[in-house]
Design a protein around this motif. Sequence first.
Motif, PDB file in Angstrom:
ATOM      1  N   ALA A 260     -15.042   3.093  -6.583  1.00 13.61           N
ATOM      2  CA  ALA A 260     -13.912   3.778  -5.961  1.00 13.61           C
ATOM      3  C   ALA A 260     -13.647   3.239  -4.567  1.00 13.61           C
ATOM      4  N   GLN A 261     -14.700   3.036  -3.781  1.00  6.18           N
ATOM      5  CA  GLN A 261     -14.520   2.573  -2.415  1.00  6.18           C
ATOM      6  C   GLN A 261     -14.155   1.097  -2.340  1.00  6.18           C
ATOM      7  N   SER A 262     -14.409   0.356  -3.453  1.00  7.07           N
ATOM      8  CA  SER A 262     -14.017  -1.055  -3.468  1.00  7.07           C
ATOM      9  C   SER A 262     -12.504  -1.209  -3.411  1.00  7.07           C
ATOM     10  N   VAL A 263     -11.770  -0.143  -3.777  1.00  5.92           N
ATOM     11  CA  VAL A 263     -10.313  -0.196  -3.731  1.00  5.92           C
ATOM     12  C   VAL A 263      -9.829  -0.456  -2.312  1.00  5.92           C
ATOM     13  N   ASN A 264     -10.492   0.145  -1.321  1.00  6.46           N
ATOM     14  CA  ASN A 264     -10.109  -0.077   0.073  1.00  6.46           C
ATOM     15  C   ASN A 264     -10.233  -1.547   0.458  1.00  6.46           C
ATOM     16  N   VAL A 265     -11.319  -2.172   0.003  1.00  3.04           N
ATOM     17  CA  VAL A 265     -11.521  -3.596   0.281  1.00  3.04           C
ATOM     18  C   VAL A 265     -10.466  -4.432  -0.427  1.00  3.04           C
ATOM     19  N   ILE A 266     -10.155  -4.059  -1.661  1.00  2.00           N
ATOM     20  CA  ILE A 266      -9.177  -4.803  -2.456  1.00  2.00           C
ATOM     21  C   ILE A 266      -7.811  -4.798  -1.783  1.00  2.00           C
ATOM     22  N   PHE A 267      -7.351  -3.627  -1.365  1.00  2.00           N
ATOM     23  CA  PHE A 267      -6.021  -3.554  -0.753  1.00  2.00           C
ATOM     24  C   PHE A 267      -6.013  -4.174   0.644  1.00  2.00           C
ATOM     25  N   ALA A 268      -7.135  -4.071   1.357  1.00  2.00           N
ATOM     26  CA  ALA A 268      -7.221  -4.729   2.659  1.00  2.00           C
ATOM     27  C   ALA A 268      -7.106  -6.243   2.499  1.00  2.00           C
ATOM     28  N   LEU A 269      -7.758  -6.782   1.464  1.00  5.18           N
ATOM     29  CA  LEU A 269      -7.690  -8.217   1.200  1.00  5.18           C
ATOM     30  C   LEU A 269      -6.273  -8.629   0.795  1.00  5.18           C
ATOM     31  N   ALA A 270      -5.616  -7.788  -0.019  1.00  9.05           N
ATOM     32  CA  ALA A 270      -4.242  -8.098  -0.436  1.00  9.05           C
ATOM     33  C   ALA A 270      -3.304  -8.120   0.765  1.00  9.05           C
TER      34      ALA A 270
ATOM     35  N   ILE B 139      -4.825  -9.102  -7.135  1.00  8.83           N
ATOM     36  CA  ILE B 139      -5.750  -8.187  -6.470  1.00  8.83           C
ATOM     37  C   ILE B 139      -5.169  -6.778  -6.412  1.00  8.83           C
ATOM     38  N   THR B 140      -3.868  -6.682  -6.089  1.00  5.44           N
ATOM     39  CA  THR B 140      -3.216  -5.373  -6.012  1.00  5.44           C
ATOM     40  C   THR B 140      -3.225  -4.671  -7.358  1.00  5.44           C
ATOM     41  N   PHE B 141      -2.917  -5.395  -8.429  1.00  7.70           N
ATOM     42  CA  PHE B 141      -2.928  -4.794  -9.761  1.00  7.70           C
ATOM     43  C   PHE B 141      -4.334  -4.342 -10.154  1.00  7.70           C
TER      44      PHE B 141
ATOM     45  N   THR C  28       0.813  -1.210   0.000  1.00  4.90           N
ATOM     46  CA  THR C  28       0.000   0.000   0.000  1.00  4.90           C
ATOM     47  C   THR C  28       0.848   1.262   0.000  1.00  4.90           C
ATOM     48  N   GLY C  29       2.159   1.121   0.178  1.00  5.12           N
ATOM     49  CA  GLY C  29       3.028   2.289   0.089  1.00  5.12           C
ATOM     50  C   GLY C  29       2.930   2.987  -1.257  1.00  5.12           C
ATOM     51  N   ILE C  30       2.563   2.226  -2.302  1.00  2.00           N
ATOM     52  CA  ILE C  30       2.434   2.822  -3.632  1.00  2.00           C
ATOM     53  C   ILE C  30       1.321   3.857  -3.664  1.00  2.00           C
ATOM     54  N   LEU C  31       0.342   3.722  -2.771  1.00  2.00           N
ATOM     55  CA  LEU C  31      -0.780   4.663  -2.746  1.00  2.00           C
ATOM     56  C   LEU C  31      -0.373   6.024  -2.202  1.00  2.00           C
ATOM     57  N   ALA C  32       0.759   6.086  -1.524  1.00  2.00           N
ATOM     58  CA  ALA C  32       1.252   7.367  -0.993  1.00  2.00           C
ATOM     59  C   ALA C  32       2.165   8.086  -1.970  1.00  2.00           C
ATOM     60  N   MET C  33       2.463   7.480  -3.113  1.00  2.00           N
ATOM     61  CA  MET C  33       3.418   8.067  -4.041  1.00  2.00           C
ATOM     62  C   MET C  33       2.953   9.388  -4.662  1.00  2.00           C
ATOM     63  N   PRO C  34       1.656   9.586  -4.962  1.00  2.99           N
ATOM     64  CA  PRO C  34       1.257  10.904  -5.466  1.00  2.99           C
ATOM     65  C   PRO C  34       1.591  12.031  -4.491  1.00  2.99           C
TER      66      PRO C  34
END
Length: 372
Positions: A236-246, A127-129, A48-54
């Motif tokens: 959009a909010q499904s992304v949170n579930v996706i990364f939580a599952l990953a 899942i991450t991709f 999830t560190g990639i999500l902080a890159m922006p």
Amino acid sequence: MINGGGSPTSVESGGGGDDYDPHIHRQLEHPTTNNETLIHLLKGSLGTGILAMPQAFFNAGLFVGAICTVIIGFICTYCLHILVADHYWTELDVRLWSLILLLPLIAINMIRNLKLLAPFSQLANVITFIGIAIVMYYVFSDIPSMTTREYAGELRNFSLFFGTTLFALEAVGVIIALENNMQTPKSFGGYCGVLNKGMVVIVILYVFVGFFGYIKYGSECLGSITLNLPKDEKLAQSVNVIFALAIFITYALQCYVPVEIIWTTYMKKKYEHSEHKLLYEYIMRICVVIVTFLLAVAIPRLGLFISLFGALCLSALGIAFPAIIEICVLWPDQLGPLNYVLWKDILLILFGIVGLVVGTGTALMDIIVSFQ
């Protein structure tokens, strides 16, 4: 003699000298293939560190961020070579969520070898991709012109970029375990080895998400780009579930190293000849999960404290220590012409110290602010 990859290898009698190859003496019950190791490497670094890159690119600027991410990725990869060669759901308290996840975490941590974990890491990668693809779908929707963003950020913000990028890219915690469990460990290093292949993919993804994420949201970039996504859209909010599952799937991979250290160093010899040896190992694995669960429940703002411990250890462990180890191994007469290896390693040590100071300072400031 046959090595782990099944190919003939000749070894000088006596096993010493320059011809000695430690790889062929490994005894592995479940060795992992190159592809399985690559899958674990991708999952170990691509989190999830990639999500902080922006937001990191906001601190550094578009071009400076892109160039420096590649440089930091190169340094991390080089040091690893040295080392081896709730929006749509009923709102629940975080402690209750932790309790719900306790049994599944115990179950996945019962997997005892990396070979069996490879399918889980592969699923987590997929899942991450998917999650990254959804994020980029929103990023490229009505994306503004690149000229509206800063190409180079303010110097005082560069330390925040440095800390975010370094700790997001570093995967030193699982690297040695991955190489140690390979069927053909010599394939891990080298110019076209597993490590370089994996890190090239990871660095490209980090630059891609950071670069275009900053173009999209500019100074409004939040700590995780998922926080910038529309809160009223299920996709959009499904992304949170996706990364939580990953992250959940990856728990066993991240837990592999501490479990291995605890069992091998402190417990294996004691229970080596016990008929209940396997039972004791499973009990130890359960205890590790329970301890992490209790820490998550008991410590407020656990994420900030984890960042602090990571900052204190990761720069030293991932950059400075490999350089120190190389100096110790090659000292005093194998440091190359004009001792260039020594000077290069000194620069890496200084780089690691800067990362330690910057990361620790940033984490401490965040903790202080969060309690105000």
